[in-house]
Design a protein around this motif. Structure first.
Motif, PDB file in Angstrom:
ATOM      1  N   GLY A  12       0.821  -1.194   0.000  1.00  0.00           N
ATOM      2  CA  GLY A  12       0.000   0.000   0.000  1.00  0.00           C
ATOM      3  C   GLY A  12       0.860   1.250   0.000  1.00  0.00           C
ATOM      4  N   PRO A  13       0.242   2.382  -0.190  1.00  0.00           N
ATOM      5  CA  PRO A  13       1.006   3.639  -0.186  1.00  0.00           C
ATOM      6  C   PRO A  13       1.558   3.920   1.198  1.00  0.00           C
ATOM      7  N   SER A  14       2.686   4.571   1.247  1.00  0.00           N
ATOM      8  CA  SER A  14       3.299   4.932   2.517  1.00  0.00           C
ATOM      9  C   SER A  14       2.598   6.161   3.097  1.00  0.00           C
ATOM     10  N   ALA A  15       2.852   6.405   4.379  1.00  0.00           N
ATOM     11  CA  ALA A  15       2.298   7.597   5.010  1.00  0.00           C
ATOM     12  C   ALA A  15       2.786   8.850   4.294  1.00  0.00           C
ATOM     13  N   ARG A  16       4.043   8.812   3.853  1.00  0.00           N
ATOM     14  CA  ARG A  16       4.593   9.969   3.130  1.00  0.00           C
ATOM     15  C   ARG A  16       3.835  10.190   1.826  1.00  0.00           C
ATOM     16  N   ASP A  17       3.516   9.083   1.113  1.00  0.00           N
ATOM     17  CA  ASP A  17       2.760   9.202  -0.131  1.00  0.00           C
ATOM     18  C   ASP A  17       1.385   9.814   0.127  1.00  0.00           C
ATOM     19  N   LEU A  18       0.729   9.324   1.182  1.00  0.00           N
ATOM     20  CA  LEU A  18      -0.608   9.826   1.488  1.00  0.00           C
ATOM     21  C   LEU A  18      -0.571  11.272   1.966  1.00  0.00           C
ATOM     22  N   MET A  19       0.533  11.634   2.621  1.00  0.00           N
ATOM     23  CA  MET A  19       0.683  13.013   3.049  1.00  0.00           C
ATOM     24  C   MET A  19       0.732  13.932   1.828  1.00  0.00           C
ATOM     25  N   GLU A  20       1.439  13.529   0.806  1.00  0.00           N
ATOM     26  CA  GLU A  20       1.516  14.335  -0.411  1.00  0.00           C
ATOM     27  C   GLU A  20       0.154  14.409  -1.106  1.00  0.00           C
ATOM     28  N   ARG A  21      -0.575  13.289  -1.104  1.00  0.00           N
ATOM     29  CA  ARG A  21      -1.899  13.292  -1.725  1.00  0.00           C
ATOM     30  C   ARG A  21      -2.838  14.231  -0.980  1.00  0.00           C
ATOM     31  N   ALA A  22      -2.741  14.240   0.343  1.00  0.00           N
ATOM     32  CA  ALA A  22      -3.626  15.094   1.152  1.00  0.00           C
ATOM     33  C   ALA A  22      -3.373  16.568   0.900  1.00  0.00           C
ATOM     34  N   LEU A  23      -2.201  16.888   0.358  1.00  0.00           N
ATOM     35  CA  LEU A  23      -1.863  18.278   0.070  1.00  0.00           C
ATOM     36  C   LEU A  23      -2.166  18.661  -1.381  1.00  0.00           C
ATOM     37  N   ASP A  24      -2.874  17.788  -2.108  1.00  0.00           N
ATOM     38  CA  ASP A  24      -3.293  18.138  -3.468  1.00  0.00           C
ATOM     39  C   ASP A  24      -4.100  19.432  -3.407  1.00  0.00           C
ATOM     40  N   PRO A  25      -3.831  20.368  -4.289  1.00  0.00           N
ATOM     41  CA  PRO A  25      -4.498  21.675  -4.181  1.00  0.00           C
ATOM     42  C   PRO A  25      -5.965  21.688  -4.582  1.00  0.00           C
ATOM     43  N   HIS A  26      -6.482  20.631  -5.186  1.00  0.00           N
ATOM     44  CA  HIS A  26      -7.842  20.647  -5.721  1.00  0.00           C
ATOM     45  C   HIS A  26      -8.757  19.727  -4.918  1.00  0.00           C
ATOM     46  N   VAL A  27      -9.925  20.262  -4.540  1.00  0.00           N
ATOM     47  CA  VAL A  27     -10.898  19.508  -3.756  1.00  0.00           C
ATOM     48  C   VAL A  27     -12.258  19.594  -4.443  1.00  0.00           C
ATOM     49  N   LEU A  28     -12.850  18.432  -4.757  1.00  0.00           N
ATOM     50  CA  LEU A  28     -14.207  18.397  -5.306  1.00  0.00           C
ATOM     51  C   LEU A  28     -15.177  18.512  -4.141  1.00  0.00           C
ATOM     52  N   LEU A  29     -16.011  19.548  -4.163  1.00  0.00           N
ATOM     53  CA  LEU A  29     -16.861  19.862  -3.022  1.00  0.00           C
ATOM     54  C   LEU A  29     -18.202  19.146  -3.095  1.00  0.00           C
ATOM     55  N   GLY A  30     -18.653  18.707  -1.919  1.00  0.00           N
ATOM     56  CA  GLY A  30     -19.961  18.070  -1.776  1.00  0.00           C
ATOM     57  C   GLY A  30     -20.577  18.485  -0.461  1.00  0.00           C
ATOM     58  N   MET A  31     -21.536  17.712   0.013  1.00  0.00           N
ATOM     59  CA  MET A  31     -22.262  18.091   1.223  1.00  0.00           C
ATOM     60  C   MET A  31     -21.364  18.213   2.466  1.00  0.00           C
ATOM     61  N   PRO A  32     -20.339  17.385   2.655  1.00  0.00           N
ATOM     62  CA  PRO A  32     -19.512  17.553   3.858  1.00  0.00           C
ATOM     63  C   PRO A  32     -18.792  18.896   3.931  1.00  0.00           C
ATOM     64  N   HIS A  33     -18.622  19.546   2.782  1.00  0.00           N
ATOM     65  CA  HIS A  33     -17.841  20.773   2.721  1.00  0.00           C
ATOM     66  C   HIS A  33     -18.694  22.038   2.787  1.00  0.00           C
ATOM     67  N   LEU A  34     -20.017  21.875   2.776  1.00  0.00           N
ATOM     68  CA  LEU A  34     -20.916  23.018   2.605  1.00  0.00           C
ATOM     69  C   LEU A  34     -21.878  23.161   3.779  1.00  0.00           C
ATOM     70  N   ASN A  35     -22.474  24.341   3.872  1.00  0.00           N
ATOM     71  CA  ASN A  35     -23.602  24.555   4.765  1.00  0.00           C
ATOM     72  C   ASN A  35     -24.616  25.438   4.043  1.00  0.00           C
ATOM     73  N   ALA A  36     -25.612  25.937   4.757  1.00  0.00           N
ATOM     74  CA  ALA A  36     -26.664  26.714   4.108  1.00  0.00           C
ATOM     75  C   ALA A  36     -26.171  28.036   3.546  1.00  0.00           C
ATOM     76  N   ASN A  37     -24.993  28.482   3.985  1.00  0.00           N
ATOM     77  CA  ASN A  37     -24.434  29.749   3.496  1.00  0.00           C
ATOM     78  C   ASN A  37     -23.300  29.556   2.493  1.00  0.00           C
TER      79      ASN A  37
END
Length: 326
Positions: A12-37
């Motif tokens: 599997g990917p290493s923690a270092r690999d996943l750390m780099e993935r988590a820092l990807d600059p692009h995020v596809l937004l859905g309900m967890p990322h939003l509120n009524a405003n």
């Protein structure tokens, strides 16, 4: 002669690999990322806090954000100030792609800044700066015993100035007179809101009251008092301490300006110790035609005296900051 074929599962990917993935600059937004405003400020602060810690770990040459003192004890990159500016969260919708461009800089030997530029299709929707310092518990499992600690650092670092970091230091030491046009040392509470935070919801994996929940509790109080409060445009939060599990926390409204659309508040423990100072600018009230329906009268309270908890705040005024955070 028959050869046995061994079927090894793929690594599997290493923690270092996943750390780099988590820092990807692009995020596809859905309900967890939003509120009524629009974009959720609480989600955003949690996400940027995570990125801040990962960037700091990468900067220190670590494979993950497991920070340790010289003697091997756990240390935490505690957020000591945040600043949200030029926020336009109302335009953010589901299925938008949020781009987060981040930059880390050392502010001093003990403090680090990350700045995060937020955009949708190259249109800015805000910027956030986070300041952290390393801390540890001087008494096991005691959140009141949090104190700064210095971790081994790479040599030859260049320090970059940060007005937010300087304001945080000045507030802790009682040197900052005004912020957002309000007296920083003012302690007269117009109104107080009591919370009983949930250990399963508002404390993080280190057992500390999560920094992103400070502003979330303040918003809950303000929405109760100002039902037509609109989206925030700018917000500065200065963190001065923490609380224990099963401990109540109080949000005091210190002052507000309808004309300037600004609010000054603070979070404190029951004993009066201030754990955060919060300054916000946004659309506190609706349009003037409906202002009376949305306004909870504080002018009477200003004229007639202090709201509940004021005597407690008066006693705490000379002790604004927990000594362990000086």
């Amino acid at each position: 002669m028959r050869a046995a074929l061994l079927d090894f599962p793929p690594a599997g990917p290493s923690a270092r690999d996943l750390m780099e993935r988590a820092l990807d600059p692009h995020v596809l937004l859905g309900m967890p990322h939003l509120n009524a405003n629009g974009l959720s400020e609480t989600w955003l602060m949690k996400e940027l806090g995570h990125r801040h810690w990962l960037m700091l770990a990468r900067h220190l040459g670590l494979d993950n954000a497991d920070f340790r003192t010289a003697d091997g004890e756990e240390a935490y990159a505690a957020i000591c100030a945040t600043s949200l500016t030029d926020a336009h969260f109302a335009i953010v919708q589901a299925n938008d792609i949020l781009t987060i461009h981040s930059k880390l800089s050392a502010v001093s030997r003990t403090r680090t800044s990350t700045r995060h530029e937020l955009s949708l299709h190259e249109r800015s929707v805000g910027a956030v700066e986070l300041i952290s310092t390393f801390v540890h518990r001087t008494i096991k499992d005691n959140n009141h015993s949090i104190a700064r600690v210095t971790l081994p650092e790479r040599q030859g670092r260049r320090f970059q100035p940060s007005p937010l970091a300087q304001n945080a230091v000045d507030i802790r030491n009682g040197r900052l007179g005004t912020h957002f046009g309000f007296s920083v040392l003012a302690h007269r509470a117009l109104r107080t809101f009591k919370f009983d935070p949930s250990a399963s919801q508002e404390f993080n994996g280190a057992g500390l009251f999560y920094f992103a929940e400070y502003q979330a509790l303040a918003d809950r109080a303000l929405e109760n008092w100002f039902p037509c409060k609109g989206p925030v445009v700018r917000k500065d939060v200065f963190f001065l301490g923490n609380i224990e599990r099963n401990e109540s926390v109080f949000f005091d409204l210190i002052d507000f300006s309808d004309e300037q659309k600004t609010v000054h508040g603070q979070l404190r423990r029951e004993n009066g110790k201030v754990i955060a100072k919060i300054f916000a600018r946004g659309h506190i009230f609706a349009e003037s035609s409906s202002r009376n329906a949305c306004f909870v009268s504080f002018e009477t309270e200003k004229d007639n005296g202090m709201a509940s908890g004021a005597r407690l705040m008066r006693r705490a005024a000379s002790d604004l900051v927990d000594d362990k955070w000086r």
